[in-house]
Design a protein around this motif. Structure first.
Motif, PDB file in Angstrom:
ATOM      1  N   GLN A  18       0.919  -1.181  -0.002  1.00 37.33           N
ATOM      2  CA  GLN A  18      -0.114  -0.017   0.002  1.00 37.33           C
ATOM      3  C   GLN A  18       0.734   1.213  -0.066  1.00 37.33           C
ATOM      4  N   TYR A  19       1.794   1.041   0.815  1.00 37.23           N
ATOM      5  CA  TYR A  19       2.837   2.288   1.028  1.00 37.23           C
ATOM      6  C   TYR A  19       3.395   2.551  -0.401  1.00 37.23           C
ATOM      7  N   SER A  22       1.469   4.111  -3.111  1.00 40.18           N
ATOM      8  CA  SER A  22       1.031   5.536  -2.872  1.00 40.18           C
ATOM      9  C   SER A  22       2.257   6.363  -2.967  1.00 40.18           C
ATOM     10  N   SER A  25       2.483   7.089  -6.940  1.00 39.43           N
ATOM     11  CA  SER A  25       1.524   7.985  -7.510  1.00 39.43           C
ATOM     12  C   SER A  25       1.901   9.203  -7.025  1.00 39.43           C
ATOM     13  N   HIS A  26       2.592   9.482  -6.027  1.00 42.64           N
ATOM     14  CA  HIS A  26       3.125  10.923  -5.482  1.00 42.64           C
ATOM     15  C   HIS A  26       4.381  11.323  -6.359  1.00 42.64           C
TER      16      HIS A  26
END
Length: 115
Positions: A18-19, A22, A25-26
Protein backbone atom coordinates in the motif's frame (compact mmCIF):
# COMPACT_ATOMS: atom_id res chain seq x y z
CA UNK A 1 1.78 -18.83 17.58
CA UNK A 2 2.40 -19.92 14.00
CA UNK A 3 -0.90 -18.47 12.77
CA UNK A 4 -0.20 -15.21 14.59
CA UNK A 5 3.25 -15.00 13.00
CA UNK A 6 1.84 -15.63 9.53
CA UNK A 7 -0.84 -12.98 10.05
CA UNK A 8 1.80 -10.49 11.19
CA UNK A 9 3.92 -11.10 8.09
CA UNK A 10 0.89 -10.80 5.84
CA UNK A 11 -0.02 -7.44 7.42
CA UNK A 12 3.52 -6.17 6.92
CA UNK A 13 3.48 -7.16 3.26
CA UNK A 14 0.11 -5.49 2.73
CA UNK A 15 1.27 -2.29 4.45
CA UNK A 16 4.40 -2.22 2.35
CA UNK A 17 2.55 -2.67 -0.93
CA UNK A 18 0.00 0.00 0.00
CA UNK A 19 2.79 2.40 0.90
CA UNK A 20 4.74 1.51 -2.24
CA UNK A 21 1.73 2.16 -4.47
CA UNK A 22 0.91 5.46 -2.76
CA UNK A 23 4.49 6.66 -3.21
CA UNK A 24 4.49 5.79 -6.89
CA UNK A 25 1.44 7.93 -7.47
CA UNK A 26 3.02 10.90 -5.65
CA UNK A 27 6.47 10.55 -7.21
CA UNK A 28 7.94 10.39 -3.70
CA UNK A 29 9.07 6.77 -3.67
CA UNK A 30 11.66 5.94 -1.02
CA UNK A 31 11.74 9.30 0.72
CA UNK A 32 10.89 10.12 4.27
CA UNK A 33 7.22 10.81 4.90
CA UNK A 34 5.83 13.89 6.60
CA UNK A 35 5.23 11.78 9.72
CA UNK A 36 8.98 11.47 10.25
CA UNK A 37 9.41 7.79 9.41
CA UNK A 38 9.85 5.68 6.36
CA UNK A 39 8.37 2.24 5.80
CA UNK A 40 10.90 -0.50 5.25
CA UNK A 41 10.43 -3.24 2.75
CA UNK A 42 9.13 -6.31 4.64
CA UNK A 43 10.71 -8.49 1.95
CA UNK A 44 14.14 -7.41 3.18
CA UNK A 45 13.24 -8.10 6.81
CA UNK A 46 11.73 -11.46 5.84
CA UNK A 47 14.79 -12.35 3.74
CA UNK A 48 17.15 -11.49 6.59
CA UNK A 49 15.22 -13.58 9.11
CA UNK A 50 14.91 -16.50 6.68
CA UNK A 51 18.62 -16.49 5.90
CA UNK A 52 19.55 -16.09 9.56
CA UNK A 53 17.37 -19.11 10.39
CA UNK A 54 19.00 -21.17 7.62
CA UNK A 55 22.46 -20.14 8.79
CA UNK A 56 21.64 -21.08 12.37
CA UNK A 57 20.52 -24.56 11.30
CA UNK A 58 23.37 -24.88 8.80
CA UNK A 59 21.24 -25.49 5.72
CA UNK A 60 21.41 -23.80 2.30
CA UNK A 61 18.82 -21.13 1.52
CA UNK A 62 17.18 -23.39 -1.07
CA UNK A 63 16.86 -26.34 1.33
CA UNK A 64 13.67 -28.35 1.36
CA UNK A 65 11.61 -29.22 4.42
CA UNK A 66 13.32 -32.61 4.82
CA UNK A 67 16.83 -31.09 4.94
CA UNK A 68 15.65 -28.49 7.42
CA UNK A 69 14.08 -31.14 9.63
CA UNK A 70 17.26 -33.24 9.67
CA UNK A 71 19.43 -30.22 10.48
CA UNK A 72 17.01 -29.15 13.22
CA UNK A 73 17.12 -32.56 14.90
CA UNK A 74 20.91 -32.62 14.78
CA UNK A 75 21.26 -29.10 16.23
CA UNK A 76 18.52 -29.65 18.82
CA UNK A 77 20.28 -32.77 20.06
CA UNK A 78 23.63 -30.96 20.12
CA UNK A 79 22.33 -27.98 22.14
CA UNK A 80 19.66 -29.65 24.27
CA UNK A 81 20.12 -28.34 27.84
CA UNK A 82 19.95 -31.85 29.31
CA UNK A 83 22.82 -33.04 27.07
CA UNK A 84 24.91 -29.89 26.73
CA UNK A 85 26.11 -28.22 29.92
CA UNK A 86 27.44 -25.07 28.22
CA UNK A 87 26.06 -21.84 29.71
CA UNK A 88 24.53 -20.75 26.39
CA UNK A 89 22.97 -24.14 25.57
CA UNK A 90 19.46 -23.11 26.66
CA UNK A 91 19.43 -19.89 24.63
CA UNK A 92 20.87 -21.67 21.58
CA UNK A 93 18.25 -24.40 21.91
CA UNK A 94 15.51 -21.75 21.98
CA UNK A 95 16.97 -19.99 18.94
CA UNK A 96 17.13 -23.29 17.08
CA UNK A 97 13.46 -23.98 17.88
CA UNK A 98 12.42 -20.50 16.72
CA UNK A 99 14.41 -20.89 13.50
CA UNK A 100 12.78 -24.25 12.80
CA UNK A 101 9.30 -22.84 13.46
CA UNK A 102 10.02 -19.93 11.13
CA UNK A 103 11.17 -22.21 8.31
CA UNK A 104 7.68 -23.50 7.62
CA UNK A 105 6.43 -24.68 4.23
CA UNK A 106 4.70 -21.33 3.64
CA UNK A 107 7.85 -19.34 4.41
CA UNK A 108 10.02 -21.62 2.27
CA UNK A 109 7.65 -21.08 -0.65
CA UNK A 110 7.45 -17.33 0.00
CA UNK A 111 11.24 -17.06 0.00
CA UNK A 112 11.51 -18.99 -3.26
CA UNK A 113 8.92 -16.67 -4.87
CA UNK A 114 10.66 -13.51 -3.68
CA UNK A 115 14.24 -14.56 -4.44
Amino acid sequence: RYAEQQREWQERFEQWYQYQNSQRSHGNYGRQTSYGYNYTDPNIEFKNRYEKSCDLLGVPYNADKYQIKLAYRKKAKEYHPDLNKAPNATSMFQQINEAYEFLSDDNIERYSRIY
